[in-house]
Design an enzyme around this catalytic site. Structure first.
Site, PDB file in Angstrom:
ATOM      1  N   SER A 174       0.793  -1.237   0.000  1.00 43.87           N
ATOM      2  CA  SER A 174       0.000   0.000   0.000  1.00 43.87           C
ATOM      3  C   SER A 174       0.822   1.283   0.000  1.00 43.87           C
ATOM      4  O   SER A 174       0.263   2.356  -0.226  1.00 43.87           O
ATOM      5  CB  SER A 174      -0.938   0.017   1.195  1.00 43.87           C
ATOM      6  OG  SER A 174      -2.031  -0.820   0.921  1.00 43.87           O
ATOM      7  N   VAL A 181       1.107  -3.874   3.735  1.00 45.79           N
ATOM      8  CA  VAL A 181       1.074  -5.191   4.372  1.00 45.79           C
ATOM      9  C   VAL A 181       2.315  -6.033   4.095  1.00 45.79           C
ATOM     10  O   VAL A 181       2.464  -7.122   4.638  1.00 45.79           O
ATOM     11  CB  VAL A 181      -0.204  -6.005   4.027  1.00 45.79           C
ATOM     12  CG1 VAL A 181      -1.434  -5.423   4.695  1.00 45.79           C
ATOM     13  CG2 VAL A 181      -0.395  -6.164   2.542  1.00 45.79           C
ATOM     14  N   TYR A 211      -4.685   3.684   7.958  1.00 50.27           N
ATOM     15  CA  TYR A 211      -6.065   3.171   7.972  1.00 50.27           C
ATOM     16  C   TYR A 211      -6.781   3.546   9.265  1.00 50.27           C
ATOM     17  O   TYR A 211      -6.689   4.671   9.711  1.00 50.27           O
ATOM     18  CB  TYR A 211      -6.081   1.652   7.726  1.00 50.27           C
ATOM     19  CG  TYR A 211      -5.208   1.273   6.580  1.00 50.27           C
ATOM     20  CD1 TYR A 211      -5.518   1.714   5.292  1.00 50.27           C
ATOM     21  CD2 TYR A 211      -4.053   0.541   6.756  1.00 50.27           C
ATOM     22  CE1 TYR A 211      -4.701   1.403   4.223  1.00 50.27           C
ATOM     23  CE2 TYR A 211      -3.230   0.231   5.685  1.00 50.27           C
ATOM     24  CZ  TYR A 211      -3.562   0.664   4.433  1.00 50.27           C
ATOM     25  OH  TYR A 211      -2.752   0.369   3.388  1.00 50.27           O
ATOM     26  N   TYR A 255      -3.143  -2.111 -10.478  1.00 46.36           N
ATOM     27  CA  TYR A 255      -3.135  -2.033  -9.010  1.00 46.36           C
ATOM     28  C   TYR A 255      -2.332  -3.183  -8.385  1.00 46.36           C
ATOM     29  O   TYR A 255      -1.486  -2.967  -7.516  1.00 46.36           O
ATOM     30  CB  TYR A 255      -4.584  -2.019  -8.484  1.00 46.36           C
ATOM     31  CG  TYR A 255      -4.652  -2.109  -6.982  1.00 46.36           C
ATOM     32  CD1 TYR A 255      -4.313  -1.019  -6.188  1.00 46.36           C
ATOM     33  CD2 TYR A 255      -5.009  -3.304  -6.352  1.00 46.36           C
ATOM     34  CE1 TYR A 255      -4.337  -1.110  -4.800  1.00 46.36           C
ATOM     35  CE2 TYR A 255      -5.037  -3.394  -4.962  1.00 46.36           C
ATOM     36  CZ  TYR A 255      -4.703  -2.304  -4.198  1.00 46.36           C
ATOM     37  OH  TYR A 255      -4.705  -2.397  -2.830  1.00 46.36           O
ATOM     38  N   LYS A 308       0.571   3.386  -3.019  1.00 44.92           N
ATOM     39  CA  LYS A 308      -0.586   4.269  -3.254  1.00 44.92           C
ATOM     40  C   LYS A 308      -0.193   5.740  -3.210  1.00 44.92           C
ATOM     41  O   LYS A 308      -0.837   6.579  -3.835  1.00 44.92           O
ATOM     42  CB  LYS A 308      -1.680   3.970  -2.217  1.00 44.92           C
ATOM     43  CG  LYS A 308      -2.257   2.546  -2.348  1.00 44.92           C
ATOM     44  CD  LYS A 308      -3.106   2.165  -1.135  1.00 44.92           C
ATOM     45  CE  LYS A 308      -3.683   0.759  -1.258  1.00 44.92           C
ATOM     46  NZ  LYS A 308      -4.374   0.322  -0.024  1.00 44.92           N
TER      47      LYS A 308
HETATM   48  N1  GLN Z   1      -2.121  -5.377  -2.182  1.00 46.81           N
HETATM   49  C1  GLN Z   1      -2.736  -5.279  -0.894  1.00 46.81           C
HETATM   50  C2  GLN Z   1      -4.247  -5.415  -1.060  1.00 46.81           C
HETATM   51  O1  GLN Z   1      -4.757  -4.984  -2.054  1.00 46.81           O
HETATM   52  C3  GLN Z   1      -2.394  -3.953  -0.281  1.00 46.81           C
HETATM   53  C4  GLN Z   1      -2.990  -3.752   1.101  1.00 46.81           C
HETATM   54  C5  GLN Z   1      -2.086  -3.038   2.063  1.00 46.81           C
HETATM   55  O2  GLN Z   1      -0.864  -2.976   1.924  1.00 46.81           O
HETATM   56  N2  GLN Z   1      -2.665  -2.558   3.129  1.00 46.81           N
HETATM   57  O3  GLN Z   1      -4.911  -5.958  -0.227  1.00 46.81           O
END
Ligand code: GLN
Length: 306
Positions: free
Chosen positions: A62, A259, A241, A190, A65
């Site tokens: 993430s 993650v 988050y 993505y 992003k």
């Molecule tokens: N690729 C992971 C997902 O889409 C990214 C989520 C994350 O890093 N919080 O679930």
């Protein structure tokens, strides 16, 4: 900052690893050794300080992003981007669908939850998904000042195979008429952006780039200062988050997690970028020992967002 302090911070926070678990919902991430722990601080004068497992390559997840939002802003401008996604914290888990349904306009709450990131990925320009992803990769190589960044094919295939929650988010948005284009094509960009392999060093450079208002260490401006401010503001309010408020209160500087176990902190007031890597995650999907190291660094350097 002294090297000794950083080494001690890594040692001290190893104890927290046992409180976390690696992400298992993406099978390739479940294979990562949860005991890795590393940190890098990148300063605007070119100084780099590192300790622990800083040469290990891991999936950016993430944290990508932030980079894709910056490119989407460059491609479309601020006004256009924020016609498609809001700038408000969601207070929900990163992959939650709840507010997509309850918000009257069905737009994602921010670009850092999965729904919002899928939306920003759909705004990247390019002739096809391969071209779009290549633009993301090139842009990430540019702002991390790391030409060796590559797609982790194994992670990508694993994300694609098991990404049904993300498919759910995307099809819901398409069904409501707010996401346009082919869902699988958008998700391909993505899934790939999340699967780029990075090190704490490349991530610290990305954090520095945003802290520095969109300027590389060579002095070259890549994005307008306003775009860097938008990214930094959203990192502060939405980066961790449903733990974003607590994180900012506890650590004092913005953080964006993934993650894969990474967290970046752009610190504009001191023109530095911090990145940690520790794949053992808490319930919100944030690195437990990584947060511990961030806290120690923030205290030692008297870092403050304001
Ligand atoms: N690729 C992971 C997902 O889409 C990214 C989520 C994350 O890093 N919080 O679930």
């Amino acid at each position: 900052m002294k090297q000794d302090f950083l080494d001690d911070a890594v040692k001290r926070n190893r104890g927290l690893i046992s409180q976390g678990v690696v992400a298992t919902y993406i099978p390739e991430l479940a294979k990562v050794d949860k005991n890795y722990l590393g940190v890098t601080i990148a300063y605007a004068d070119g100084t780099i300080l590192s300790s622990g497992d800083t040469k290990i390559r891991f999936a950016i997840e993430s944290i990508s992003k932030t980079v894709v939002l910056a490119l989407a802003l460059l491609d479309n401008g601020e006004e256009e981007v924020f016609k498609h996604v809001h700038k408000e914290p969601s207070g929900d888990a990163f992959n939650s669908i709840k507010k997509l349904e309850t918000e009257p306009d069905h737009l994602p709450r921010n670009p850092f939850i999965n729904a919002g990131a899928i939306m920003t990925a759909s705004l990247i320009k390019g002739k096809d998904p391969v071209d779009k992803f290549n633009r993301v990769l090139e842009f990430m190589r540019l702002i991390s000042e790391d030409k060796t960044l590559e797609l982790g094919e194994d992670i990508y295939l694993s994300e694609k195979k098991t990404g049904d929650t993300n498919r759910g988010l995307a099809y819901y948005m398409k069904g409501q008429g707010v996401l346009t284009g082919e869902v699988e094509d958008i998700l391909d960009v993505y899934f790939k952006q999340c699967s780029i392999y990075v090190t704490t060093e490349s991530l610290a450079k990305i954090a520095l780039f945003f802290a520095n208002g969109g300027i590389l260490s060579t002095g070259e401006r890549i994005i307008p200062k306003k775009y860097a401010q938008i990214v930094n503001g959203l990192i502060a309010t939405c980066g961790m988050y449903d733990q974003s408020g607590e994180y900012l209160d506890n650590i004092g500087i913005p953080g964006k997690s993934g993650v894969g176990g990474g967290i970046i902190s752009p610190v504009s007031s001191k023109k530095l970028g911090v990145a940690v890597f520790g794949p053992a995650l808490d319930e919100q999907g944030n690195s437990v020992a990584g947060i511990g190291i961030m806290k120690d660094i923030s205290k030692e350097l008297d870092l403050d967002m304001f």
